[in-house]
Design an enzyme around this catalytic site. Structure first.
Site, mmCIF file in Angstrom:
data_model
loop_
_atom_site.group_PDB
_atom_site.id
_atom_site.type_symbol
_atom_site.label_atom_id
_atom_site.label_comp_id
_atom_site.label_asym_id
_atom_site.label_seq_id
_atom_site.Cartn_x
_atom_site.Cartn_y
_atom_site.Cartn_z
ATOM 1 N N GLY A 70 7.309 -2.344 1.341
ATOM 2 C CA GLY A 70 8.068 -1.634 0.423
ATOM 3 C C GLY A 70 9.702 -1.774 0.469
ATOM 4 O O GLY A 70 10.090 -2.293 1.772
ATOM 5 N N GLY A 117 3.851 -2.383 3.237
ATOM 6 C CA GLY A 117 3.302 -2.202 1.913
ATOM 7 C C GLY A 117 2.587 -3.408 1.215
ATOM 8 O O GLY A 117 1.707 -3.437 0.333
ATOM 9 N N GLU A 140 5.908 -0.949 11.668
ATOM 10 C CA GLU A 140 6.738 0.225 11.320
ATOM 11 C C GLU A 140 7.058 0.947 12.353
ATOM 12 O O GLU A 140 8.303 1.941 12.286
ATOM 13 C CB GLU A 140 5.763 1.233 10.550
ATOM 14 C CG GLU A 140 5.540 0.746 9.050
ATOM 15 C CD GLU A 140 4.578 -0.673 8.973
ATOM 16 O OE1 GLU A 140 4.440 -1.015 7.728
ATOM 17 O OE2 GLU A 140 3.970 -0.834 10.102
ATOM 18 N N ASP A 148 1.434 2.866 7.835
ATOM 19 C CA ASP A 148 0.848 3.740 6.484
ATOM 20 C C ASP A 148 0.109 2.779 5.393
ATOM 21 O O ASP A 148 -0.478 1.844 5.927
ATOM 22 C CB ASP A 148 2.182 4.357 5.901
ATOM 23 C CG ASP A 148 3.131 3.401 5.311
ATOM 24 O OD1 ASP A 148 3.227 2.333 5.760
ATOM 25 O OD2 ASP A 148 3.751 3.795 4.316
#
Length: 343
Positions: A70, A117, A140, A148
């Site tokens: 992302g 992402g 992350e 996530d």
């Protein structure tokens, strides 16, 4: 800035229906996902899911990476400005869940780096095809966050605690490693990707068998996974119940590989490491949709904290690679601190 050209949609006329084709077209930033790209993809997939003429969807990307994740620079800027910042993640997780539950074949063609992402819009699909250039990571914990986009669901289910190792360390692994872990389904030559799209269009795709037959007709022999050479070390060290026990096991395991892993993990956010361990221990008992719901809960807590913004500052903004985590030491992250993320 993001514009309409950052993500392209087209329908390819085919046998027994059309093929929906998504192309990530932001190669200058490794196809990092903007909010506009995510909302556009969600809207188009919603349309295609109910469109009778669409028999399957393919996603691919331009450039040397499939998708590096992302657009975390945008998340940083919004958060530093003091604005409430859940919208990007809320829409992103809705998209991840929609892809996982998509009613038609969703075929990801991944050439190059796929992280964060990027994994959330590909690994969650029904069919996952990679090239030899493919690599995967969920890095992350190095930016004060956690794995996530639903990837905790997959990491928690890998054999021999390998997913715990990947989630905590953020290490990058190869196509051969991912095939051995059944995280992806087949490896093909980069030049075969366009041919796969053409053959999928020219095939009825009435069932999963036909999709698999098309993909497997281009599949290459798979080499050895070097990651699995360390299966015993990973199982021994990452099967412990607490992070302190994991780190102690790594420091005392008599191999240079464990020393390197321990040194690398020691640079990550202490809060991220402890929350990630608890996350993976929890997600092994949850279904995918439940994991995505939990992701949003965890993310809201991270957005209220310090380390996520500090990690992005060090990695992306100032690029000094020297984050000042808070707390700085593992023993300063109490059970009560971790627990608040899961309330």
């Amino acid at each position: 800035m993001t514009n309409a050209a950052d993500i392209l949609f087209e329908e390819i006329t085919g046998v027994g229906g059309n093929l929906g084709l998504i192309t990530l077209n932001r190669p200058q930033v490794l196809n990092a996902l903007s909010l506009n790209m995510i909302t556009s993809m969600y809207a188009k997939l919603t349309e295609w899911d109910s469109a009778a003429q669409i028999k399957a969807v393919v996603i691919r990307a331009e450039g040397r990476a499939f998708c590096a994740g992302g657009d975390i620079r945008l998340a940083y800027e919004i958060g530093r400005a003091g604005a409430d910042n859940p919208e990007f993640f809320d829409v992103e997780y809705k998209l991840n869940r929609f892809i996982y539950n998509f009613s038609k074949p969703f075929i990801a063609l991944m050439n190059g780096l796929t992280m964060g992402g990027g994994a959330g819009i590909s690994i969650t699909g029904s069919h996952r095809v990679v090239t030899r250039n493919f690599s995967f990571a969920m890095p992350e914990t190095g930016i004060g966050f956690y794995p996530d986009v639903g990837m905790g669901y997959f990491l928690a289910r890998m054999p021999c605690k390998i997913g715990f190792y990947l989630g905590l360390s953020g290490v990058r692994i190869t196509a051969e490693d991912c095939l051995a872990l059944q995280l992806v389904d087949a490896m093909v030559a980069p030049e075969s990707l366009e041919k796969i799209i053409a053959k999928l269009a020219d095939t009825k795709l009435q069932n999963e068998v036909e999709v698999n037959e098309v993909i497997n007709s281009f599949a290459l022999p798979v080499g050895k996974s070097e990651l699995l050479d360390h299966e015993a070390e990973i199982q021994t060290c990452f099967s412990k119940n607490t992070f302190e026990e994991i780190f102690n096991a790594l420091e005392h395991y008599p191999t240079p590989w464990c020393e390197v892993v321990a040194a690398s993990i020691n640079t990550k956010s202490p809060t991220s490491l402890k929350v990630t361990l608890r996350q993976l221990q929890t997600y092994g008992r949850l279904q995918f949709n439940e994991c995505i719901e939990f992701d949003l809960r965890l993310t809201r807590q991270f957005l209220l904290g310090h380390d996520f913004y500090e990690g992005i500052r060090a990695a992306i903004i100032d690029k000094d690679q020297s984050p000042n985590w808070s707390p700085t030491k593992m023993n300063e992250v109490s059970a009560a601190v971790v627990e608040k993320y899961f309330l």
